[in-house]
Design a protein around this motif. Structure first.
Motif, short mmCIF file in Angstrom:
data_model
loop_
_atom_site.label_atom_id
_atom_site.label_comp_id
_atom_site.label_asym_id
_atom_site.label_seq_id
_atom_site.Cartn_x
_atom_site.Cartn_y
_atom_site.Cartn_z
N ALA B 79 0.81 -1.21 0.00
CA ALA B 79 0.00 0.00 0.00
C ALA B 79 0.84 1.26 0.00
CB ALA B 79 -0.93 -0.01 1.21
N GLN B 80 1.95 1.26 0.74
CA GLN B 80 2.64 2.52 1.02
C GLN B 80 3.92 2.73 0.24
OE1 GLN B 80 1.68 4.97 3.08
NE2 GLN B 80 -0.25 3.95 3.61
N TYR B 81 4.38 1.72 -0.48
CA TYR B 81 5.64 1.87 -1.19
C TYR B 81 5.45 1.55 -2.65
CZ TYR B 81 7.72 1.57 3.47
OH TYR B 81 8.05 1.77 4.78
N LEU B 145 -5.78 4.91 3.98
CA LEU B 145 -5.35 5.81 5.04
C LEU B 145 -4.93 7.15 4.45
CD1 LEU B 145 -3.16 3.44 7.22
CD2 LEU B 145 -5.43 4.30 7.75
N PRO B 146 -5.30 8.25 5.10
CA PRO B 146 -4.92 9.56 4.55
C PRO B 146 -3.41 9.72 4.56
CG PRO B 146 -6.45 9.78 6.40
CD PRO B 146 -6.06 8.35 6.33
N ARG B 147 -2.91 10.20 3.41
CA ARG B 147 -1.47 10.31 3.25
C ARG B 147 -0.84 11.21 4.31
NH1 ARG B 147 2.37 9.44 -1.00
NH2 ARG B 147 0.88 7.99 -1.85
N ALA B 153 3.05 11.08 10.96
CA ALA B 153 3.58 10.10 11.90
C ALA B 153 5.04 9.80 11.60
CB ALA B 153 2.73 8.83 11.84
N ARG B 154 5.37 9.70 10.30
CA ARG B 154 6.76 9.41 9.93
C ARG B 154 7.67 10.54 10.37
NH1 ARG B 154 5.99 7.01 4.59
NH2 ARG B 154 6.11 4.76 4.89
N ALA B 168 -1.75 2.57 11.57
CA ALA B 168 -2.43 1.78 10.53
C ALA B 168 -3.45 0.82 11.11
CB ALA B 168 -1.39 1.04 9.70
N LEU B 169 -3.02 -0.04 12.02
CA LEU B 169 -3.93 -1.08 12.51
C LEU B 169 -5.11 -0.54 13.31
CD1 LEU B 169 -1.46 -3.98 13.29
CD2 LEU B 169 -3.13 -3.81 11.47
#
Lengths: 268, 260
Positions: B79-81, B145-147, B153-154, B168-169
């Motif tokens: 999903a994210q990469y 999930l909203p980008r 968070a990162r 995420a969870l």
């Protein structure tokens, strides 16, 4: 650039366990089965497509395939139609009745068989009655899933559309048929998929009810597979497995390719 | 049938809804009725049942652990990469959902034979260690999930575990609940794999064990069946409440979406 490469590496590492799972648990066994299906005998001599030719001429296999197709022709439309009716009944109010309808999908095969026998103690699992019983079991387990899918899709139809149609003078039946039903097409596709997967699961009940050698009308793929397993006829079994995998995954690949083309056509 | 546009279910609509639900539950109620004479015998001598159930439970937990360990990071990565091979993996998962378990029976048998794992519980746990359907479910949840949330968070210094565990969870509880429910139900109910991979009747999980054996008292197998159903019903009740089954939850989610 370095940041991008690191990101790509991170993503690939995340997916490593999943990729290992796909490779080891699905692709590797498939390769083993493919190799086995192209050879014969203890030594494993290469015989090309001989096993497949034999399989497609095998009467038991053809009987099983025919029965499966017949079952699908009966079960899939019924499940979708009943699911739609139930979705309409369950669409308002709490989701609890719908959850009750979904629960039979979780019931183990031995339980379903026991319940069937409790309801119909004298049932002989053969002929049209047997097919009817299997159909009833399938509908019991599957219609709830279809109803859930269709119910979610019905809820997603914007009220403005039906309101506008009603304002323009359409009666409730026309509203339903012309506005809501066409918007349900993807959900019906989902129903088809879920029902196909569910039909393979209901074959378990068929196996438990009919034993290894049931009546001709009820002889299905699972009986074919089980008997060849018991006879250790692995090359034929491998050919049947490979064929089944290609038949189920093949159209999926075609659909995905078509979807991708249409999606890429629409992308800015 | 209720007309579209009515705001609240009236008395008739509710009667129809619960009546339809009752039709689905009635076979189980009939089974419960039949089982009344068998509970005494079952609870007096639970030995073989308990052993079979323990085997089932081990297999279910083993499969679930494997599926979560492969599926959660896998769905996150998908999903994210962006990386080469991502699309191929997605396509593989989608196609594998379509393949029935019966088709993979011999292929997995050949693999297990080579690994020498036949006739053990590992023969049931290993093939079930990855769930294509579950991974796809989580992938859809993670993709939605909203980008900005993930970026924030990162930037705040969250590592992979932090992102998964704190962001995420928790936001994908529905998908996770559905994942767990599907996993438990599939592992608990599997029939073909134990029959093909396990020879020793002592090792049979509950799903197979229930259908073996002859009984004097017909109420006994009925009681056994119902008892075997109880853990699943419990899991269903808990997880459906957490949103595993779309239905009542959809109302809440739609309301939330409209309010955002």
């Amino acid at each position: 650039m370095k940041q991008q490469k690191r990101q790509a590496l991170e993503g690939a590492l995340c997916c490593l366990p999943a990729a290992a799972g796909v490779g080891a648990l699905y692709l590797a066994p498939f390769a083993l089965a493919l190799a086995r299906s192209l050879s014969r005998g203890m030594g494993g001599s290469f015989v090309g497509l001989e096993n497949y030719r034999e399989l497609l001429a095998n009467r038991a296999f053809l009987l099983a395939a025919g029965n499966t197709l017949l079952f699908w022709a009966l079960a899939l439309p019924l499940s979708a139609a009943l699911g739609l009716g139930l979705a309409l009944v369950w669409q308002k109010g709490s989701g609890r009745p719908a959850a009750c309808g979904f629960f039979p999908a979780m019931v183990p095969a031995a339980c379903s068989v026991a319940a069937l026998k409790a309801l119909f103690p004298g049932l002989a699992f053969e002929g049209a009655g047997g097919v009817g019983a299997l159909l009833a079991l399938f509908l019991w387990k599957n219609t709830g899933c279809c109803a859930l899918l269709l119910s979610a899709a019905l809820r997603a139809v914007p009220a403005e559309l039906t309101d506008t149609a009603a304002d323009l003078g359409a009666g409730p039946w026309a509203c339903f048929r012309r506005v809501r039903l066409p918007l349900l097409r993807p959900a019906f596709g989902g129903c088809l998929l879920v029902s196909l997967l569910g039909s393979f699961r209901v074959f378990r009940e068929a196996f438990l009810l009919g034993g290894a050698h049931p009546d001709n009308a009820l002889y299905g793929l699972q009986h074919f597979l089980y008997n060849n397993f018991a006879n250790m006829n692995y090359p034929r079994l491998a050919a049947a497995s490979v064929l089944l995998i290609l038949i189920t995954a093949g159209p999926g690949l075609g659909v995905l390719a078509a979807l991708r083309r249409s999606l890429e056509g629409r992308k800015p | 049938m209720s007309r579209p546009g009515k705001a609240r279910p009236g008395g008739w609509a509710r009667l129809a809804a619960w009546g339809a639900a009752g039709v689905f539950l009635w076979p189980l109620a009939r089974l419960a009725l039949l089982s009344l004479g068998g509970w005494g015998e079952l609870l007096a001598q639970p030995g073989a049942f308990a052993r079979a159930w323990a085997g089932s439970a081990l297999v279910c937990l083993g499969c679930l652990a494997g599926q979560l360990l492969t599926g959660i990071p896998g769905a996150w990565g998908l999903a994210q990469y962006r990386f080469p091979g991502r699309r191929a993996l997605l396509v593989c998962c989608a196609l594998l959902v379509l393949v029935p378990a019966q088709a993979m029976l011999l292929p997995q048998y050949l693999l297990l034979q080579k690994l020498g794992l036949l006739n053990s519980l590992w023969a049931l746990i290993l093939p079930g260690a990855f769930s294509p359907l579950g991974t796809l479910l989580l992938w859809r949840g993670f993709s939605a999930l909203p980008r900005e949330l993930v970026e924030t968070a990162r930037d705040a210094g969250a590592g992979l575990f932090g992102l998964l565990g704190r962001v995420a969870l928790p936001l994908c509880r529905r998908e996770l609940a559905a994942f767990i429910l599907i996993s438990l139900a599939d592992s608990y109910n599997q029939l073909e794999q134990p029959m093909a991979f396990i020879r020793d009747p002592e090792l049979y999980p509950l799903s197979v064990w229930l259908s073996t054996g002859a009984y004097q008292n017909p109420a006994l197998p009925a009681a056994q069946c119902l008892l075997s159903l109880l853990p699943l019903a419990l899991a269903f009740w808990v997880l459906a409440g957490r949103g595993a089954v779309p239905g009542g939850q959809a109302h809440a989610i739609l309301k939330r979406k409209k309010g955002e």
